[in-house]
Design an enzyme around this catalytic site. Structure first.
Site, mmCIF file in Angstrom:
data_model
loop_
_atom_site.group_PDB
_atom_site.id
_atom_site.type_symbol
_atom_site.label_atom_id
_atom_site.label_comp_id
_atom_site.label_asym_id
_atom_site.label_seq_id
_atom_site.Cartn_x
_atom_site.Cartn_y
_atom_site.Cartn_z
ATOM 1 N N GLN A 157 8.709 -19.915 -8.959
ATOM 2 C CA GLN A 157 8.137 -19.206 -7.812
ATOM 3 C C GLN A 157 6.635 -19.007 -7.944
ATOM 4 O O GLN A 157 5.961 -18.711 -6.964
ATOM 5 C CB GLN A 157 8.877 -17.868 -7.618
ATOM 6 C CG GLN A 157 8.429 -16.709 -8.516
ATOM 7 C CD GLN A 157 8.939 -16.782 -9.936
ATOM 8 O OE1 GLN A 157 8.863 -17.813 -10.598
ATOM 9 N NE2 GLN A 157 9.450 -15.688 -10.446
ATOM 10 N N GLU A 163 13.032 -14.691 -1.650
ATOM 11 C CA GLU A 163 14.361 -14.970 -1.083
ATOM 12 C C GLU A 163 14.343 -15.152 0.429
ATOM 13 O O GLU A 163 15.168 -15.878 0.987
ATOM 14 C CB GLU A 163 15.306 -13.802 -1.385
ATOM 15 C CG GLU A 163 15.507 -13.549 -2.849
ATOM 16 C CD GLU A 163 16.072 -12.152 -3.061
ATOM 17 O OE1 GLU A 163 17.295 -12.058 -3.204
ATOM 18 O OE2 GLU A 163 15.314 -11.176 -3.057
#
Lengths: 167, 783, 295
Positions: free
Chosen positions: B491, B741
């Site tokens: 990420q 997410e």
């Protein structure tokens, strides 16, 4: 279980390796030679994380026997960088942000390198088709594709520089 | 709070800096767990697994396996009686007495080669007595269903989870707000619908792998591809009855997580074996097939929704009943159903709400954290019923969304007051990108065209007091070493943390090193790399640590120069005085301090900044009404839309273009935020179009890439526009909130709405060509 | 629960020096030895535990196996070890047998096609084999080296069941030969997978035609993948397209006949019901595309 003594050239280095019959090229690279840049993602030829260049062609190294590679030339991700210079595909994908977790990256880079070897000016469709065998779960592919386009330009520019020379 | 202290945002915070891990990753030098070389001492573990979804274990005979030359350790559930689990301790490392899903570990072998270990597995004899399996969560929640966990009442559980002993319901979260029954007669339109969301898999390209070693003194070291080194240390140590400090977890780069490498999935197995391996390291690496069969999954959901609005399109009431297919263990899943519960309205302002979110034991694979933590499943239903309600009341769908989405100050379903949010701006950006309101002609006569949009929200789902910490050390060369316990799983968190540290400290980005790999012995505590919480929570800790280090430096220099620290600053790695215009490089301060004038002594010493963060303001909720002061820290919101075409000959769906917009509060690194939005968008699209674990009689029938298809490079749309909206978050570093997410949360609903726009049929995901074609056929759209 | 092993099972890798030696070895070790080309299927099945051979016999470097040759008077011969990417790139294939390249391009991924071969695709006898239809409609004939030397085996009748062929112990397919195709021919392969590219065929339709003295003016050949235990030739549909003037109705009738001819199963890739409709719709589309290419 037979052992085979094979000679392979890997990233320009000649290696002499004893391999059992059922050892895959992937296992030989990772376990015998500690060339761990090449990844194992499925061992079934589906994900492309283990893609290496075998005699100039990209292959899933999980589906190649090490014993078959006697006399072969192999390029892995570790062999892309030459004379301290990143390969255009490394440079392009890096600049475009086509790397997240990095696990698919070595295979992607080899597939991209093979694509530019056979087609230095690929279209977007060419790039997508060349990469369908390299699954990536992080990036959504957009920046990988952009990176290959950029790599093609970097390569083209470098070629021009070679042709016309500098200084 | 954090934001108030900082008047302007210092460079490189907010800049699209290149990832700091990228060079390693493009050269093949980045080390992942399976790359670490352990030498000839290494033992290879393989696991004997249950072929039954539900059965009693009558007998296990391992004697033949033990006798096989090359086999060093054989273990079974008899060896490890302890329970393990994050929120509800309902799982054993190896099944004892009873197996509850196909693939559950029953025994394990460690041998000098994988081949020998594999042979040994064949020699283990297990006798089972099959039991009736529970294969449906609605049935599982009924009194008729056999019990999957007869001992549910005896399990240890955290105080915000409510199991119902004597049933298969391991958590029941309720909201009772207003009076839905009184509201229905006031509604001008009501939509009722049930959606079934299938089980899906995370599919990291790196399968799970862990290596464990137990030395002479009993100290355990675990190397694992892990999002949760600290949680794993805690849970495994407790289960094995050892002290947390006697266990060390080292977590190199993770080749994709998406939630499946959070908590403890398979990591306890090599540790358990290693306890009997006399100091030899033991490696367990899941095959891709085992990854599919035995990894945590995104659990299935049956969601029954009823929503109503008045004649002007104002939402009046929602009734939401969710049956989560928690699987054989719900040690982690119980909190997903809680998150599904407290966020059950979606990002909508609804005065009357009745929610029942039930986590149901079944004999399916174990449900765990998956990017979105229940939100994708929940929103798949909510996003589509809102679309349907808008149509029913005769209102433009975008107008309907904008009229009803939550705004700052709204009182949410749980009684919490909503903070400012940019969701309306997100809707506008997406609608504009899709030319909302203009109907385009299909590109060919055999095509049908449609557009769809959906909104989302998600809060970090975690215990109320999940903490972060950071330590920043100065080095001789003036650089900073930032010690953190949050994991780089792709990420870009290492890069974002380096930016925060550099910006706050006042040094160039390339003066920052992130200490890795994460090692519980040296790295400061971090709860888990989950819940999109690192930029926010760990970011707060890093900012605090950098401020602490900065203050230490300024204090030392001020003393040496006999100035006021408030007149000093650190600019580009140099301490400067705005008063005296003196300068000193950090290189001359960081370790050795400063020599006092006339060599009369020294000031300072090695600079070590420390910072931590823990939200202190999340409150409990009433178990019967779900009401409380603050259910969560905050919500990230967003919107996504698709324009699609459907081929009438095949049912194939083609995405013409798409757009996503999310309110991230403040983008610490806009390029990395966009990268998250793109990756999440494709993962969401992939789950919506292709993905489903085909579970038949409890067994997955497509456990390989051959038949569990995910999106490839050729499946992505030609255009996906991304928009970053920034309405600052009061408790985030420089206003930031998470984004990891969220981008995949609205995808199923947005695509489902686009499909409906094209073919006027509502479908359960995945929206495969087959499903779409047969739906068109049954609806008479094609012959 | 079918749980494949992490790597390949133990076996011996054998590389005979000649075809005769290879045939002899394979016959002597009947049931425990298997020849392989690219290994893309062999190694997957061995890892899965479906195949348990003791000997894996590498025949791909033997005489002529790696050659691809074209003769304007006799046609095209593709050695058994020629990988699909070479077939796709071959100027002769592109000029004279473009259907083969079109079909081969749909197989899996580029890196898989660096190893996968046309002959391997045929010998695996998967009902889903993408290139098999093209080989059937273009009259491909296998060159087989057996214990009694060389012989030719036509593809008609070659497939017995999924993974089963008429090959005998000791047989090694060394090449596939295609005749010179009639003037003006055109072909089309349409594959329906779950993904845009790279998937196995839920349904694959091969259509091929050339001008001929028939009521329609053409001779049509069709082959269907993934809709029967073996690659299926819908003869009635071929007859309709050959025996009647070509109209939309004729095409629809032929497509319906193709649909009626197949007998697919339900599996994880698709239901029988969907497959049947797809045979009809894609046959219609493939035939239409062929007609466009013929003109």
């Amino acid at each position: 279980m037979a052992l085979h003594r094979i000679t392979v050239t890997i990233n320009g280095e000649v290696e002499l390796v004893d391999v059992p019959s059922h050892m895959t090229l992937l296992q030989m690279l990772r376990e015998k030679l500690a060339l761990t840049g090449t990844k194992n993602g499925c061992a079934a030829g589906e994900c492309g994380a283990c893609t290496v260049m075998l005699n100039g062609e990209p292959v899933n190294s999980c589906l190649v026997l090490a014993a078959e590679c006697d006399g072969a030339e192999i390029t892995t991700v570790e062999g892309l960088k030459k004379n301290g210079q990143l390969d255009p595909v490394q440079q392009g994908i890096m600049e475009a942000g086509g790397v997240q977790c990095g696990f698919c990256t070595p295979g992607v880079l080899i597939s991209a390198r093979a694509l530019l070897d056979r087609n230095p000016t690929p279209s977007e469709a060419d790039i997508k088709a060349a990469l369908v065998g390299n699954l990536c779960r992080c990036t959504g592919y957009f920046r990988i594709i952009e990176g290959v386009k950029r790599a093609a330009k970097i390569q083209e520019a470098a070629k021009e520089e070679m042709t016309y020379g500098i200084g | 709070m954090a934001l108030a202290e900082q008047t302007k945002i210092p460079n490189p915070i907010g800049e699209s800096m290149p990832r700091i891990d990228v060079f390693e990753k493009v050269t093949g030098a980045a080390v992942y767990t399976d790359d670490i070389q352990f030498g000839p001492q290494l033992l290879y573990a393989r696991v004997k697994r249950s072929p039954h979804p539900h059965a009693l274990i009558k007998k296990i005979d391992v004697s033949k396996a033990r006798a096989l030359p090359g086999v060093k350790v054989v273990v079974t559930g008899d060896d490890f009686p302890g329970h393990i689990g994050l929120y509800l301790k309902d799982k054993h490392i190896f099944a004892r007495d009873r197996v509850r899903f196909v693939g559950e570990p029953v025994a394990a072998v460690a041998a000098i080669s994988e081949e020998i270990a594999e042979k040994a597995l064949d020699l283990i004899e297990v006798e089972y007595e099959p039991l009736e399996p529970v294969l449906d969560p609605v049935y599982g929640a009924s009194p008729e269903a056999p019990l999957v966990h007869p001992d549910l009442g005896e399990y240890e559980v955290v105080n915000f989870i409510f199991p119902k002993p004597g049933t298969n319901i391991s958590n029941h979260f309720k909201i009772r707000k207003g009076d839905v029954e009184a509201a229905w007669p006031k509604c001008a339109a009501i939509v009722e619908r049930t959606y079934h969301i299938p089980h899906v898999q995370h599919v990291p390209i790196e399968p799970h792998v862990a290596v464990a070693k137990v030395d002479e003194t009993g100290e355990v070291t675990l190397w694992a591809s892990s999002q949760s080194p600290f949680a794993q240390r805690n849970l495994i140590a407790k289960t094995l009855g050892i002290s947390q400090s006697d266990m060390r977890v080292i977590a190199p780069y993770v080749g994709g997580g998406f939630g499946c490498k959070a908590g403890v999935t398979m990591e306890a197995i090599p540790v358990a074996i290693a306890q009997k391996a006399k100091g030899r390291p033991v490696k367990l690496r899941l095959t891709r097939e085992e990854e599919f069969y035995t990894n945590f999954v995104r659990q299935g959901l049956v969601i029954k929704l009823k929503v109503g609005c008045d004649k002007d399109g104002n939402l009046l009431a929602m009734e939401n009943t969710m049956y989560w297919d928690g699987g054989a263990s719900t040690e982690y899943g119980v909190n997903i159903t809680r998150a599904g519960g407290y966020s059950s309205t979606g990002p909508f302002d609804i005065p009357n709400v009745k929610t029942d979110s039930m986590c149901v034991y079944t004999n399916h694979p174990i449900g765990g954290a998956y990017r979105g933590f229940g939100m994708s499943e929940l929103h798949a239903g909510i996003g589509q019923v809102m679309d349907e309600l808008a149509e029913k009341i005769g209102m433009d769908k975008v107008e309907f969304l904008k009229r009803n989405v939550v705004q700052g100050g709204d009182i949410l379903g749980t009684g919490m007051k909503m903070h400012p949010t940019g969701i309306k701006e997100c809707i506008d950006k997406v609608a504009e990108a899709l030319d909302w309101g203009k109907k385009a002609e299909p590109s060919a006569p055999n095509k049908l065209r449609g557009k769809g949009i959906a909104v989302m929200w998600k809060a970090p789902a975690m215990p109320p007091n999940a903490g972060s910490s950071a330590v920043i050390e100065l080095n001789e060369d003036g650089t900073l070493t930032v010690n953190i316990g949050g994991q780089e799983i792709g990420q870009g968190t290492f890069t974002a943390m380096a930016q925060l540290a550099a910006g706050v400290m006042g040094v160039p980005m390339d003066w920052v090193r992130i200490a890795g790999p994460i090692d519980t012995q040296y790295s400061p505590y971090e709860w888990q790399t989950v819940a999109s919480r690192l930029t926010w929570s760990m970011g707060n800790a890093v900012v605090a640590a950098a401020r602490d280090a900065r203050q230490q430096v300024l204090k030392v220099v001020a003393e040496a120069w006999d100035e006021d620290p408030d007149d000093l600053d650190i600019v580009n790695g140099t301490v400067v005085s705005y008063k005296s215009e003196r300068e000193m490089s950090l290189k001359d301060i960081g370790i050795y301090g400063i020599n006092k004038e006339g060599d009369t002594g020294w000031i300072g010493g090695p600079i070590v900044g420390r910072g931590n963060f823990m939200p202190t303001y999340v409150t409990g909720l009433d178990p019967e009404t779900g009401q409380g002061n603050r259910a969560v820290v905050h919500y990230t919101t967003g919107a996504q839309g698709f324009e699609i075409e459907i081929d009438k000959d095949t049912g194939r769906l083609e995405i013409i273009r798409a757009a996503s917009a999310f309110d991230v509060g403040k983008a610490i690194n806009p390029d990395l935020v966009r990268a998250q939005i793109e990756g999440g968008f494709v993962q969401g699209m992939s789950s919506a179009i292709f993905e489903e674990m085909k579970l038949v009689g409890g067994e997955m029938k497509n456990p390989s890439f051959v038949d569990y298809r995910i999106a490839t490079a050729a499946d992505i749309p030609p255009e996906h526009k991304t928009f970053i909206v920034e309405v600052p978050q009061d408790d985030g570093p420089f206003g930031a909130r998470g984004i990891g997410e969220h981008p995949m949360v609205p995808s199923i609903a947005a695509l489902g709405n686009a499909i409906y726009d094209a073919i006027s049929v509502r479908l359960d995901p995945p929206f495969t060509s087959e499903k779409i074609y047969l739906a068109m056929l049954d609806a008479g759209l094609v012959e | 629960m079918h749980n494949p092993r992490p790597g390949l099972p133990e076996f011996d890798y054998v590389r005979p020096a000649s075809l005769s030696e290879a045939s002899r070895f394979l016959a002597e070790h009947q049931g425990e030895a298997r020849p392989f080309m690219g290994g893309t299927d062999t190694f997957v099945r061995m890892r899965d535990g479906f195949w348990k051979e003791k000997y894996i016999v590498d025949v791909k470097r033997l005489d002529g196996m790696g050659d691809i040759t074209f003769d304007p008077s006799t046609g095209l011969t593709i050695g058994a070890a020629v990988n699909m990417n070479r077939v796709i790139d071959s100027p002769e294939v592109q000029e004279h047998y473009p259907l083969l390249a079109e079909a081969a391009k749909t197989v899996a991924s580029f890196q898989l096609r660096s190893r996968a071969t046309i002959v391997g695709n045929i010998c695996n006898a998967s009902p889903a084999g993408d290139t098999i239809g093209a080989c059937i409609v273009m009259g491909g004939v296998l060159k087989v080296h057996g214990l009694d030397g060389e012989r030719e085996v036509p593809l008609t009748g070659f497939f017995v069941g999924p993974g089963k062929t008429v090959l005998k112990p000791g047989d090694i397919v060394t090449a596939i030969r295609f005749p010179v195709l009639p003037q003006g021919h055109a072909g089309r392969y349409i594959k329906l997978g779950r993904n845009a590219l790279s998937d196995l065929a839920i349904v694959g339709v091969t259509a091929f035609a050339y001008p001929d003295d028939t009521p329609s003016g053409y001779r049509f050949k069709l082959a269907l993948a993934s809709v029967a235990p073996v690659p299926l030739v819908p003869e009635k549909a071929e007859e309709i397209l050959t025996g009647k003037p070509i109209t939309d109705e004729t095409i629809a009738e032929a497509a319906q006949a193709a649909m009626d001819a197949c007998n697919p199963i339900d599996d994880v890739r698709g239901s029988a019901r969907y497959r049947k409709y797809m045979v009809r719709n894609l046959t219609r589309r493939a035939v239409t595309d062929v007609l466009n290419r013929l003109q």
